[in-house]
Design a protein around this motif. Structure first.
Motif, PDB file in Angstrom:
ATOM      1  N   SER A 246       0.802  -1.223   0.000  1.00 46.45           N
ATOM      2  CA  SER A 246       0.000   0.000   0.000  1.00 46.45           C
ATOM      3  C   SER A 246       0.835   1.272   0.000  1.00 46.45           C
ATOM      4  CB  SER A 246      -0.930   0.003   1.228  1.00 46.45           C
ATOM      5  OG  SER A 246      -0.174   0.082   2.431  1.00 46.45           O
ATOM      6  N   THR A 247       2.157   1.148  -0.004  1.00 48.80           N
ATOM      7  CA  THR A 247       3.025   2.320  -0.002  1.00 48.80           C
ATOM      8  C   THR A 247       3.630   2.533  -1.386  1.00 48.80           C
ATOM      9  OG1 THR A 247       5.041   1.109   0.583  1.00 48.80           O
ATOM     10  CG2 THR A 247       3.615   1.808   2.400  1.00 48.80           C
ATOM     11  N   PRO A 248       3.969   3.765  -1.723  1.00 47.83           N
ATOM     12  CA  PRO A 248       4.551   4.031  -3.049  1.00 47.83           C
ATOM     13  C   PRO A 248       5.847   3.264  -3.306  1.00 47.83           C
ATOM     14  CG  PRO A 248       3.840   6.063  -1.998  1.00 47.83           C
ATOM     15  CD  PRO A 248       3.737   4.989  -0.959  1.00 47.83           C
ATOM     16  N   GLU A 249       6.633   3.043  -2.268  1.00 43.60           N
ATOM     17  CA  GLU A 249       7.921   2.354  -2.440  1.00 43.60           C
ATOM     18  C   GLU A 249       7.812   0.856  -2.226  1.00 43.60           C
ATOM     19  OE1 GLU A 249       7.431   4.753  -0.133  1.00 43.60           O
ATOM     20  OE2 GLU A 249       8.154   6.480  -1.284  1.00 43.60           O
ATOM     21  N   PHE A 250       6.604   0.369  -1.887  1.00 43.71           N
ATOM     22  CA  PHE A 250       6.362  -1.054  -1.601  1.00 43.71           C
ATOM     23  C   PHE A 250       7.193  -1.551  -0.423  1.00 43.71           C
ATOM     24  CE2 PHE A 250       5.875  -0.410  -6.232  1.00 43.71           C
ATOM     25  CZ  PHE A 250       4.500  -0.572  -6.320  1.00 43.71           C
ATOM     26  N   GLU A 251       7.429  -0.666   0.523  1.00 42.25           N
ATOM     27  CA  GLU A 251       8.128  -1.007   1.767  1.00 42.25           C
ATOM     28  C   GLU A 251       7.416  -0.298   2.910  1.00 42.25           C
ATOM     29  OE1 GLU A 251      10.493  -3.124   1.990  1.00 42.25           O
ATOM     30  OE2 GLU A 251      11.103  -3.341  -0.100  1.00 42.25           O
ATOM     31  N   ILE A 252       7.307  -0.955   4.064  1.00 43.55           N
ATOM     32  CA  ILE A 252       6.641  -0.321   5.196  1.00 43.55           C
ATOM     33  C   ILE A 252       7.521   0.790   5.768  1.00 43.55           C
ATOM     34  CG2 ILE A 252       5.368  -2.422   5.776  1.00 43.55           C
ATOM     35  CD1 ILE A 252       7.246  -2.796   8.133  1.00 43.55           C
ATOM     36  N   PRO A 253       6.947   1.755   6.471  1.00 46.71           N
ATOM     37  CA  PRO A 253       7.720   2.871   7.018  1.00 46.71           C
ATOM     38  C   PRO A 253       8.810   2.396   7.982  1.00 46.71           C
ATOM     39  CG  PRO A 253       5.357   3.289   7.161  1.00 46.71           C
ATOM     40  CD  PRO A 253       5.513   1.854   6.769  1.00 46.71           C
ATOM     41  N   MET A 254       9.892   3.140   8.029  1.00 43.92           N
ATOM     42  CA  MET A 254      11.004   2.773   8.913  1.00 43.92           C
ATOM     43  C   MET A 254      10.579   2.738  10.378  1.00 43.92           C
ATOM     44  SD  MET A 254      13.680   1.881   7.338  1.00 43.92           S
ATOM     45  CE  MET A 254      14.777   1.911   8.765  1.00 43.92           C
ATOM     46  N   GLN A 255       9.629   3.620  10.767  1.00 40.52           N
ATOM     47  CA  GLN A 255       9.206   3.634  12.168  1.00 40.52           C
ATOM     48  C   GLN A 255       8.460   2.379  12.571  1.00 40.52           C
ATOM     49  OE1 GLN A 255       8.283   5.834   9.855  1.00 40.52           O
ATOM     50  NE2 GLN A 255       6.118   6.432  10.002  1.00 40.52           N
ATOM     51  N   TRP A 256       8.093   1.550  11.565  1.00 34.58           N
ATOM     52  CA  TRP A 256       7.441   0.287  11.871  1.00 34.58           C
ATOM     53  C   TRP A 256       8.447  -0.851  12.064  1.00 34.58           C
ATOM     54  CZ3 TRP A 256       2.437  -0.398   8.451  1.00 34.58           C
ATOM     55  CH2 TRP A 256       1.518   0.595   8.800  1.00 34.58           C
ATOM     56  N   HIS A 257       9.714  -0.564  11.869  1.00 33.08           N
ATOM     57  CA  HIS A 257      10.731  -1.575  12.122  1.00 33.08           C
ATOM     58  C   HIS A 257      10.871  -1.777  13.632  1.00 33.08           C
ATOM     59  CE1 HIS A 257      12.798  -1.937   8.022  1.00 33.08           C
ATOM     60  NE2 HIS A 257      11.689  -1.253   7.831  1.00 33.08           N
ATOM     61  N   PRO A 258      11.400  -2.920  14.074  1.00 35.38           N
ATOM     62  CA  PRO A 258      11.461  -3.195  15.519  1.00 35.38           C
ATOM     63  C   PRO A 258      12.363  -2.223  16.265  1.00 35.38           C
ATOM     64  CG  PRO A 258      12.713  -4.832  14.283  1.00 35.38           C
ATOM     65  CD  PRO A 258      11.943  -4.034  13.275  1.00 35.38           C
ATOM     66  N   ARG A 259      11.975  -1.941  17.486  1.00 31.18           N
ATOM     67  CA  ARG A 259      12.770  -1.102  18.358  1.00 31.18           C
ATOM     68  C   ARG A 259      13.720  -1.985  19.182  1.00 31.18           C
ATOM     69  NH1 ARG A 259       7.547   2.392  20.491  1.00 31.18           N
ATOM     70  NH2 ARG A 259       7.272   3.641  18.577  1.00 31.18           N
ATOM     71  N   VAL A 260      14.717  -1.383  19.754  1.00 29.50           N
ATOM     72  CA  VAL A 260      15.677  -2.123  20.582  1.00 29.50           C
ATOM     73  C   VAL A 260      14.946  -2.777  21.748  1.00 29.50           C
ATOM     74  CG1 VAL A 260      17.768  -1.966  21.974  1.00 29.50           C
ATOM     75  CG2 VAL A 260      17.519  -0.543  19.917  1.00 29.50           C
ATOM     76  N   TYR A 261      15.222  -4.063  21.971  1.00 24.89           N
ATOM     77  CA  TYR A 261      14.661  -4.853  23.073  1.00 24.89           C
ATOM     78  C   TYR A 261      13.146  -5.099  22.938  1.00 24.89           C
ATOM     79  CZ  TYR A 261      19.116  -3.453  25.103  1.00 24.89           C
ATOM     80  OH  TYR A 261      20.449  -3.207  25.310  1.00 24.89           O
ATOM     81  N   GLU A 262      12.569  -4.816  21.769  1.00 23.44           N
ATOM     82  CA  GLU A 262      11.147  -5.053  21.554  1.00 23.44           C
ATOM     83  C   GLU A 262      10.924  -6.501  21.152  1.00 23.44           C
ATOM     84  OE1 GLU A 262       7.600  -2.374  19.671  1.00 23.44           O
ATOM     85  OE2 GLU A 262       9.292  -2.809  18.345  1.00 23.44           O
ATOM     86  N   GLU A 263      10.082  -7.207  21.885  1.00 21.54           N
ATOM     87  CA  GLU A 263       9.776  -8.598  21.568  1.00 21.54           C
ATOM     88  C   GLU A 263       8.961  -8.672  20.268  1.00 21.54           C
ATOM     89  OE1 GLU A 263      10.721 -11.401  23.079  1.00 21.54           O
ATOM     90  OE2 GLU A 263      11.936 -10.214  24.463  1.00 21.54           O
ATOM     91  N   PRO A 264       9.089  -9.781  19.517  1.00 24.89           N
ATOM     92  CA  PRO A 264       8.343  -9.906  18.262  1.00 24.89           C
ATOM     93  C   PRO A 264       6.841  -9.683  18.418  1.00 24.89           C
ATOM     94  CG  PRO A 264      10.009 -11.607  18.365  1.00 24.89           C
ATOM     95  CD  PRO A 264      10.018 -10.912  19.705  1.00 24.89           C
ATOM     96  N   SER A 265       6.249 -10.245  19.472  1.00 19.72           N
ATOM     97  CA  SER A 265       4.800 -10.073  19.667  1.00 19.72           C
ATOM     98  C   SER A 265       4.459  -8.626  19.977  1.00 19.72           C
ATOM     99  CB  SER A 265       4.311 -10.982  20.802  1.00 19.72           C
ATOM    100  OG  SER A 265       4.994 -10.685  22.014  1.00 19.72           O
ATOM    101  N   GLU A 266       5.285  -7.959  20.780  1.00 15.27           N
ATOM    102  CA  GLU A 266       5.063  -6.547  21.086  1.00 15.27           C
ATOM    103  C   GLU A 266       5.215  -5.693  19.833  1.00 15.27           C
ATOM    104  OE1 GLU A 266       6.802  -6.565  25.684  1.00 15.27           O
ATOM    105  OE2 GLU A 266       8.081  -5.962  23.998  1.00 15.27           O
TER     106      GLU A 266
END
Length: 284
Positions: A246-266
């Motif tokens: 759904s994005t023009p670049e066909f990649e999700i926004p960088m802010q949706w990438h995981p944060r440090v120490y963030e569990e996969p489910s979180e």
């Protein structure tokens, strides 16, 4: 049992008075399907995904087809190209076609909601792995009304007989779902399933992607990203793919990438919430 050729198996089954059926993966074999269905009555073939929870995929899913004497040309074409993994052959009693259809429909989905997946029984490699790993007493629940099956395995043709053809309930822990799948093949299966899902449900956006990037390269990248993030559930990969489309670049926004120490489910829950907020604002 190893066979010198599938023709030997076909002749043996016909001598026993059995009907022959073709389990066909139609996704890459549409011309063969069209040839086989021409002038064939509706009671002699079935789209296995129809009348199931994934009926919307019926057009690209497997077909079960009762073979006639006039099917020599398309059948020979398939038998001469086992490397295309088009499916396999099965013999049944004449009246058992509806039962065989129902049998495989009951085995299409595996797992529990919301993380159900599609079991690719129509793939000869999947069938072969399952049969080679299960004891003979487990075959009836797997093969159901089938008397025998014939399939390619690598460079060889094999057959497997069912000592108790008939309708059998789905076991709570099916043997065929406990077969270890090589990681490389598991990856290819996930990519193929994702490709078919996007064609069926998000065709316009997916075709737009194909104008700019190789779809399978993109799918491979997204699958690797999902696995790297610990997103192993089908719904998580689906979310990543659809959101990226759904994005023009066909990649999700960088802010949706995981944060440090963030569990996969979180991480997944956070991104889902952010996506809902954007949708509410009419941004995504």
């Amino acid at each position: 049992m190893k066979l010198p050729s599938p023709v030997q198996w076909i002749e043996a089954q016909r001598k026993r008075g059995h009907e022959l059926c073709l389990m066909l993966d139609t996704f890459d074999h549409k011309p063969v399907l069209q040839t086989l269905l021409k002038d064939r009555t509706h009671d002699r073939y079935s789209s296995l995904y129809s009348q199931t929870p994934i009926a919307e995929l019926a057009g690209i899913g497997p077909f079960l087809i009762m073979l006639d004497s006039g099917d020599t040309q398309p059948l020979t074409e398939l038998l001469n190209s086992p490397e295309r993994h088009w499916g396999w052959l099965v013999s049944i009693a004449a009246q058992d076609f509806p039962a065989l259809v129902q049998h495989w429909r009951e085995r299409i989905l595996v797992g529990q909601r919301p993380d159900q997946g599609i079991y690719r029984f129509h793939d000869n490699r999947v069938l072969g792995r399952a049969l080679s790993s299960m004891p003979p007493e487990a075959r009836p629940a797997y093969l159901g009304p089938a008397h025998s099956v014939c399939y390619a395995q690598g460079e060889h043709w094999l057959s497997a007989d069912n000592r108790a053809p008939g309708q059998h309930p789905l076991p709570e822990q099916p043997h065929w779902l406990q077969v270890p799948v090589p990681p490389e093949q598991r990856a290819r299966i996930r990519e193929t399933n994702a490709h078919r899902f996007l064609l069926a449900h998000h065709q316009v956006a997916y075709l737009q992607l194909a104008e700019h990037r190789d779809p399978f390269d993109w799918l491979r990248l997204q699958r690797g990203r999902a696995e790297g993030w610990g997103w192993h559930a089908p719904r998580q990969l689906e979310f990543l793919l659809v959101s990226s489309l759904s994005t023009p670049e066909f990649e999700i926004p960088m802010q949706w990438h995981p944060r440090v120490y963030e569990e996969p489910s979180e991480h997944f829950e956070r991104v889902c919430q952010e996506a809902k907020l954007l949708q509410g604002k009419g941004i995504a």
